[in-house]
Design a protein around this motif. Sequence first.
Motif, PDB file in Angstrom:
ATOM      1  N   LYS A  58       0.830  -1.209   0.000  1.00  0.00           N
ATOM      2  CA  LYS A  58       0.000   0.000   0.000  1.00  0.00           C
ATOM      3  C   LYS A  58       0.866   1.261   0.000  1.00  0.00           C
ATOM      4  O   LYS A  58       0.808   2.075   0.920  1.00  0.00           O
ATOM      5  N   SER A  59       1.656   1.416  -1.077  1.00  0.00           N
ATOM      6  CA  SER A  59       2.583   2.550  -1.170  1.00  0.00           C
ATOM      7  C   SER A  59       2.756   3.011  -2.611  1.00  0.00           C
ATOM      8  O   SER A  59       2.758   2.194  -3.540  1.00  0.00           O
ATOM      9  N   VAL A  60       2.943   4.332  -2.765  1.00  0.00           N
ATOM     10  CA  VAL A  60       3.371   4.892  -4.042  1.00  0.00           C
ATOM     11  C   VAL A  60       4.864   4.615  -4.144  1.00  0.00           C
ATOM     12  O   VAL A  60       5.634   4.988  -3.250  1.00  0.00           O
ATOM     13  N   VAL A  61       5.283   3.954  -5.226  1.00  0.00           N
ATOM     14  CA  VAL A  61       6.684   3.546  -5.349  1.00  0.00           C
ATOM     15  C   VAL A  61       7.404   4.173  -6.544  1.00  0.00           C
ATOM     16  O   VAL A  61       8.620   4.055  -6.649  1.00  0.00           O
ATOM     17  N   GLY A  62       6.664   4.818  -7.445  1.00  0.00           N
ATOM     18  CA  GLY A  62       7.323   5.405  -8.605  1.00  0.00           C
ATOM     19  C   GLY A  62       6.398   6.282  -9.422  1.00  0.00           C
ATOM     20  O   GLY A  62       5.214   6.428  -9.110  1.00  0.00           O
ATOM     21  N   ILE A  63       6.997   6.869 -10.449  1.00  0.00           N
ATOM     22  CA  ILE A  63       6.276   7.746 -11.380  1.00  0.00           C
ATOM     23  C   ILE A  63       6.297   7.109 -12.758  1.00  0.00           C
ATOM     24  O   ILE A  63       7.330   6.604 -13.215  1.00  0.00           O
ATOM     25  N   VAL A  64       5.141   7.132 -13.414  1.00  0.00           N
ATOM     26  CA  VAL A  64       4.998   6.626 -14.773  1.00  0.00           C
ATOM     27  C   VAL A  64       4.481   7.740 -15.678  1.00  0.00           C
ATOM     28  O   VAL A  64       4.023   8.780 -15.196  1.00  0.00           O
ATOM     29  N   GLU A  65       4.563   7.506 -16.969  1.00  0.00           N
ATOM     30  CA  GLU A  65       4.061   8.456 -17.958  1.00  0.00           C
ATOM     31  C   GLU A  65       3.202   7.719 -18.969  1.00  0.00           C
ATOM     32  O   GLU A  65       3.550   6.604 -19.393  1.00  0.00           O
ATOM     33  N   VAL A  66       2.100   8.321 -19.352  1.00  0.00           N
ATOM     34  CA  VAL A  66       1.244   7.744 -20.388  1.00  0.00           C
ATOM     35  C   VAL A  66       1.993   7.863 -21.726  1.00  0.00           C
ATOM     36  O   VAL A  66       2.400   8.949 -22.122  1.00  0.00           O
ATOM     37  N   CYS A  67       2.178   6.730 -22.404  1.00  0.00           N
ATOM     38  CA  CYS A  67       2.925   6.741 -23.665  1.00  0.00           C
ATOM     39  C   CYS A  67       2.078   6.296 -24.855  1.00  0.00           C
ATOM     40  O   CYS A  67       2.559   6.293 -25.992  1.00  0.00           O
ATOM     41  N   ALA A  68       0.828   5.914 -24.615  1.00  0.00           N
ATOM     42  CA  ALA A  68      -0.119   5.631 -25.701  1.00  0.00           C
ATOM     43  C   ALA A  68      -1.520   5.917 -25.176  1.00  0.00           C
ATOM     44  O   ALA A  68      -1.872   5.501 -24.072  1.00  0.00           O
ATOM     45  N   GLN A  69      -2.298   6.633 -25.979  1.00  0.00           N
ATOM     46  CA  GLN A  69      -3.661   6.982 -25.584  1.00  0.00           C
ATOM     47  C   GLN A  69      -4.551   5.749 -25.549  1.00  0.00           C
ATOM     48  O   GLN A  69      -4.169   4.678 -26.014  1.00  0.00           O
ATOM     49  N   ALA A  70      -5.751   5.929 -25.012  1.00  0.00           N
ATOM     50  CA  ALA A  70      -6.690   4.826 -24.852  1.00  0.00           C
ATOM     51  C   ALA A  70      -6.912   4.090 -26.172  1.00  0.00           C
ATOM     52  O   ALA A  70      -7.071   4.702 -27.223  1.00  0.00           O
ATOM     53  N   HIS A  71      -6.899   2.778 -26.075  1.00  0.00           N
ATOM     54  CA  HIS A  71      -7.088   1.877 -27.216  1.00  0.00           C
ATOM     55  C   HIS A  71      -7.717   0.599 -26.688  1.00  0.00           C
ATOM     56  O   HIS A  71      -7.753   0.381 -25.473  1.00  0.00           O
ATOM     57  N   PRO A  72      -8.224  -0.268 -27.554  1.00  0.00           N
ATOM     58  CA  PRO A  72      -8.839  -1.510 -27.079  1.00  0.00           C
ATOM     59  C   PRO A  72      -7.880  -2.330 -26.217  1.00  0.00           C
ATOM     60  O   PRO A  72      -6.688  -2.458 -26.540  1.00  0.00           O
ATOM     61  N   ASP A  73      -8.389  -2.845 -25.126  1.00  0.00           N
ATOM     62  CA  ASP A  73      -7.618  -3.690 -24.213  1.00  0.00           C
ATOM     63  C   ASP A  73      -7.392  -5.037 -24.898  1.00  0.00           C
ATOM     64  O   ASP A  73      -8.350  -5.725 -25.270  1.00  0.00           O
ATOM     65  N   SER A  74      -6.136  -5.416 -25.058  1.00  0.00           N
ATOM     66  CA  SER A  74      -5.807  -6.647 -25.789  1.00  0.00           C
ATOM     67  C   SER A  74      -6.146  -7.917 -25.016  1.00  0.00           C
ATOM     68  O   SER A  74      -6.069  -9.008 -25.582  1.00  0.00           O
ATOM     69  N   THR A  75      -6.537  -7.796 -23.749  1.00  0.00           N
ATOM     70  CA  THR A  75      -6.830  -8.993 -22.958  1.00  0.00           C
ATOM     71  C   THR A  75      -8.292  -9.420 -23.030  1.00  0.00           C
ATOM     72  O   THR A  75      -8.683 -10.358 -22.345  1.00  0.00           O
ATOM     73  N   THR A  76      -9.082  -8.721 -23.873  1.00  0.00           N
ATOM     74  CA  THR A  76     -10.494  -9.093 -24.005  1.00  0.00           C
ATOM     75  C   THR A  76     -10.990  -8.780 -25.417  1.00  0.00           C
ATOM     76  O   THR A  76     -10.458  -7.900 -26.092  1.00  0.00           O
ATOM     77  N   ASP A  77     -12.010  -9.515 -25.837  1.00  0.00           N
ATOM     78  CA  ASP A  77     -12.673  -9.228 -27.113  1.00  0.00           C
ATOM     79  C   ASP A  77     -13.850  -8.286 -26.921  1.00  0.00           C
ATOM     80  O   ASP A  77     -14.496  -7.900 -27.890  1.00  0.00           O
ATOM     81  N   ASP A  78     -14.140  -7.922 -25.694  1.00  0.00           N
ATOM     82  CA  ASP A  78     -15.251  -7.043 -25.361  1.00  0.00           C
ATOM     83  C   ASP A  78     -14.824  -5.595 -25.645  1.00  0.00           C
ATOM     84  O   ASP A  78     -13.936  -5.061 -24.980  1.00  0.00           O
ATOM     85  N   ASP A  79     -15.460  -4.978 -26.636  1.00  0.00           N
ATOM     86  CA  ASP A  79     -15.015  -3.646 -27.071  1.00  0.00           C
ATOM     87  C   ASP A  79     -15.364  -2.516 -26.099  1.00  0.00           C
ATOM     88  O   ASP A  79     -15.030  -1.362 -26.345  1.00  0.00           O
ATOM     89  N   ARG A  80     -15.994  -2.834 -24.979  1.00  0.00           N
ATOM     90  CA  ARG A  80     -16.264  -1.805 -23.965  1.00  0.00           C
ATOM     91  C   ARG A  80     -14.997  -1.417 -23.209  1.00  0.00           C
ATOM     92  O   ARG A  80     -14.931  -0.345 -22.618  1.00  0.00           O
ATOM     93  N   TRP A  81     -13.982  -2.291 -23.224  1.00  0.00           N
ATOM     94  CA  TRP A  81     -12.813  -2.083 -22.363  1.00  0.00           C
ATOM     95  C   TRP A  81     -11.626  -1.561 -23.146  1.00  0.00           C
ATOM     96  O   TRP A  81     -11.209  -2.130 -24.146  1.00  0.00           O
ATOM     97  N   GLU A  82     -11.105  -0.452 -22.647  1.00  0.00           N
ATOM     98  CA  GLU A  82      -9.943   0.197 -23.254  1.00  0.00           C
ATOM     99  C   GLU A  82      -8.890   0.410 -22.176  1.00  0.00           C
ATOM    100  O   GLU A  82      -9.177   0.327 -20.983  1.00  0.00           O
ATOM    101  N   CYS A  83      -7.683   0.703 -22.630  1.00  0.00           N
ATOM    102  CA  CYS A  83      -6.588   0.971 -21.698  1.00  0.00           C
ATOM    103  C   CYS A  83      -5.585   1.907 -22.354  1.00  0.00           C
ATOM    104  O   CYS A  83      -5.644   2.152 -23.555  1.00  0.00           O
ATOM    105  N   VAL A  84      -4.685   2.425 -21.541  1.00  0.00           N
ATOM    106  CA  VAL A  84      -3.566   3.224 -22.039  1.00  0.00           C
ATOM    107  C   VAL A  84      -2.291   2.405 -21.851  1.00  0.00           C
ATOM    108  O   VAL A  84      -2.305   1.368 -21.191  1.00  0.00           O
ATOM    109  N   ASP A  85      -1.206   2.867 -22.427  1.00  0.00           N
ATOM    110  CA  ASP A  85       0.106   2.293 -22.163  1.00  0.00           C
ATOM    111  C   ASP A  85       0.858   3.284 -21.285  1.00  0.00           C
ATOM    112  O   ASP A  85       0.738   4.503 -21.476  1.00  0.00           O
ATOM    113  N   ILE A  86       1.629   2.742 -20.338  1.00  0.00           N
ATOM    114  CA  ILE A  86       2.441   3.595 -19.469  1.00  0.00           C
ATOM    115  C   ILE A  86       3.879   3.089 -19.447  1.00  0.00           C
ATOM    116  O   ILE A  86       4.136   1.901 -19.678  1.00  0.00           O
TER     117      ILE A  86
END
Length: 139
Positions: A58-86
Amino acid sequence: MRYWLFKSEPSTWSWQNQLDKGEQGEEWDGVRNYQARNFMRDMAIGDRGFFYHSQKEKSVVGIVEVCAQAHPDSTTDDDRWECVDIKAVAPFSNPVSLDMIKLDPRLTEMVLVKNSRLSVQPVSEQEWNVICELGGVTP
């Protein structure tokens, strides 16, 4: 630039896993909460986020940056779910625990304090600066 917090169970995906991905980053996949998904839809390349280890640490351990905008989540065929890359940007010199956050009067309105179960959440600029200060990093 906007600020965010990304929660992960270290046994599933840890800060070290994120570091190992290097500049290419990694999909923040598997999110199945509409509010968290909608936050990812609002993200822009270059937005920064805290990488938070949930469960026992339960701790903040680092800083990330968004490197790709929202796109379909590759772990599902359900097109409701999107994700970013960090991608990893910097580790915290001193991890900032949830207890530290809850005890700091400057952070009482933080989403993490009010809704600790949400896996992706916004962070205000003021909260960002306070947590960076506590973690020993320059915002």
